[in-house]
Every structure is written in C-alpha cells, then in structure tokens.
Design an enzyme around this catalytic site. Sequence first.
Site, mmCIF file in Angstrom:
data_model
loop_
_atom_site.group_PDB
_atom_site.id
_atom_site.type_symbol
_atom_site.label_atom_id
_atom_site.label_comp_id
_atom_site.label_asym_id
_atom_site.label_seq_id
_atom_site.Cartn_x
_atom_site.Cartn_y
_atom_site.Cartn_z
ATOM 1 N N GLU A 43 0.887 -1.171 0.000
ATOM 2 C CA GLU A 43 0.000 0.000 0.000
ATOM 3 C C GLU A 43 0.922 1.217 0.000
ATOM 4 O O GLU A 43 1.633 1.457 0.966
ATOM 5 C CB GLU A 43 -0.876 -0.034 1.264
ATOM 6 C CG GLU A 43 -1.740 1.205 1.465
ATOM 7 C CD GLU A 43 -2.376 1.239 2.866
ATOM 8 O OE1 GLU A 43 -2.755 0.178 3.414
ATOM 9 O OE2 GLU A 43 -2.479 2.350 3.408
ATOM 10 N N ARG A 47 1.202 10.239 0.708
ATOM 11 C CA ARG A 47 1.691 11.279 1.614
ATOM 12 C C ARG A 47 2.934 11.932 1.034
ATOM 13 O O ARG A 47 3.509 12.813 1.641
ATOM 14 C CB ARG A 47 2.069 10.666 2.968
ATOM 15 C CG ARG A 47 0.895 10.058 3.686
ATOM 16 C CD ARG A 47 1.335 9.424 4.995
ATOM 17 N NE ARG A 47 0.379 8.426 5.393
ATOM 18 C CZ ARG A 47 0.569 7.527 6.344
ATOM 19 N NH1 ARG A 47 1.707 7.519 7.012
ATOM 20 N NH2 ARG A 47 -0.349 6.660 6.634
ATOM 21 N N LYS A 131 -10.476 -1.499 6.893
ATOM 22 C CA LYS A 131 -9.214 -1.357 7.607
ATOM 23 C C LYS A 131 -9.585 -0.970 9.040
ATOM 24 O O LYS A 131 -10.510 -0.179 9.236
ATOM 25 C CB LYS A 131 -8.409 -0.242 6.919
ATOM 26 C CG LYS A 131 -7.162 0.227 7.642
ATOM 27 C CD LYS A 131 -6.338 1.092 6.693
ATOM 28 C CE LYS A 131 -5.212 1.800 7.417
ATOM 29 N NZ LYS A 131 -4.154 2.230 6.492
#
Length: 214
Positions: A43, A47, A131
């Site tokens: 993943e 950012r 999640k």
Amino acid sequence: MQMSALVQDLKRCKLVAVVEIGDAASAVPLAHSLLEGGVHYIEITFRTEGAGDALLALKGAGTGLHYGAGTVRTKEQASRAIRAGAEFLVSPGFNEGVVAVAIDAGLPFIPGVDSTLGIEAAVGMGLDTLKFFPAEESGGIKWLKAVQGPYPELRFIPTGGISLANLKDYLAAPNVLAVGGSFLAPKQLIKEQRFGDITAACSKASGVVKELKQ
Ligand code: 3PG
C-alpha cells in the site's frame, strides 16, 4: 482487480506493507525485496509527491507484487491513484465521496474505521472489508473481538501499531483478513535503500504467517 479476488488473495497472503516512498525510483527494488521476503501486497501511501509515480513504476515493471494506494483522503487523490494504476485504494477513515469514486471506477476500496459509527457508514455503502485503524491505539484485539458479535460478516485489516511482537495475535483473530503495517518496510530503510534488511523483516513476518497455517 475485483474485491472478491482481492479478499481471496489477502486471505492467503495475510501481509500488506504500508509504505512511504519519497523517490519513485525505489519502488521496483522495494517490490523485489518484499517479494523475496514473501510479502505480495504493498500500500503506497499518498503522503509523498512520488506516490503516483511509484505506482506507475510498479505497473510498468510487472514484478508480480500487488499494489494499492493508501492514505487516499480526497476524491482528487482517488482519481490520481486510479489513473496511476492502483489495484485497490485504502483510506485511514471513512469518507463516502471518496469511496464512491473507487466504486464508480470498479476498484476495491478499503476504508479505515475505528468505531461502530464508521462501520455502519461503510456497511451502508455495501462494504464488508474494512481497515481497522489505528488498531493498537483504538483497542487492538479487544476491539476486534467486541465487534465480531454484532458484525459477524465483516473482515478487518488491522493497521497502526502492528509489529512482529503482536502480529501472531492479530492474525489469529477470526475476523482478521490480513494485517497492514510499516514494520514490513520501514520508511528509514527505504530511504537508505537497505532492501536486504527489508527482505529480512518481511521473511520474519512471513514465517509467522506460515507457522499459523500449520
Ligand atoms: C498507516 O498508514 O496505515 C499507518 O500509519 C501504518 O501504521 P504503522 O506505521 O504503525 O504500521
């Protein structure tokens, strides 16, 4: 990738490396180091500026590693991740508009929840794979056990505070599909290009997965 195929494969693979890549050139060597350590999912968090390029590099290289976009907090990021070829999208929290972008594009989206409020919102959009973030800070294994009663159909990917020390306990929880974490490929190791150390960290985690399967 369809959601059902992703779920089936994660049930087998169990580990998702959550990474922050500053330099997209690291993506392919990183992919090889993860695969060598038995980790088949990454993943790439949105950012950093290089996140989209890192996804494109993985798509171009075809290493066999499955790649998704993480920290997808806005519709714009979701669209960018889809354009860059992400196979699935992940977010830290639940945002209906962002989830809708992925659903419209036919891509799996795994939103983060840490409460029944978030669970209800996600279930309301037809999602059943979520999640659990931030896992350790939000109650960890106890939280997972508590929500299993009222929500037996849901599967979680706990992320946030997972390490080699608690990995086995999380994987043993019946409503855990897989776990995610930066412990598989820490930011500093990626930055310093210490890919052998990343393989070593992944191999240890893969060893725990294998142990549990026996
Ligand atoms: C995430 O982005 O999902 C988390 O920051 C990863 O958490 P960790 O660094 O505790 O594994």
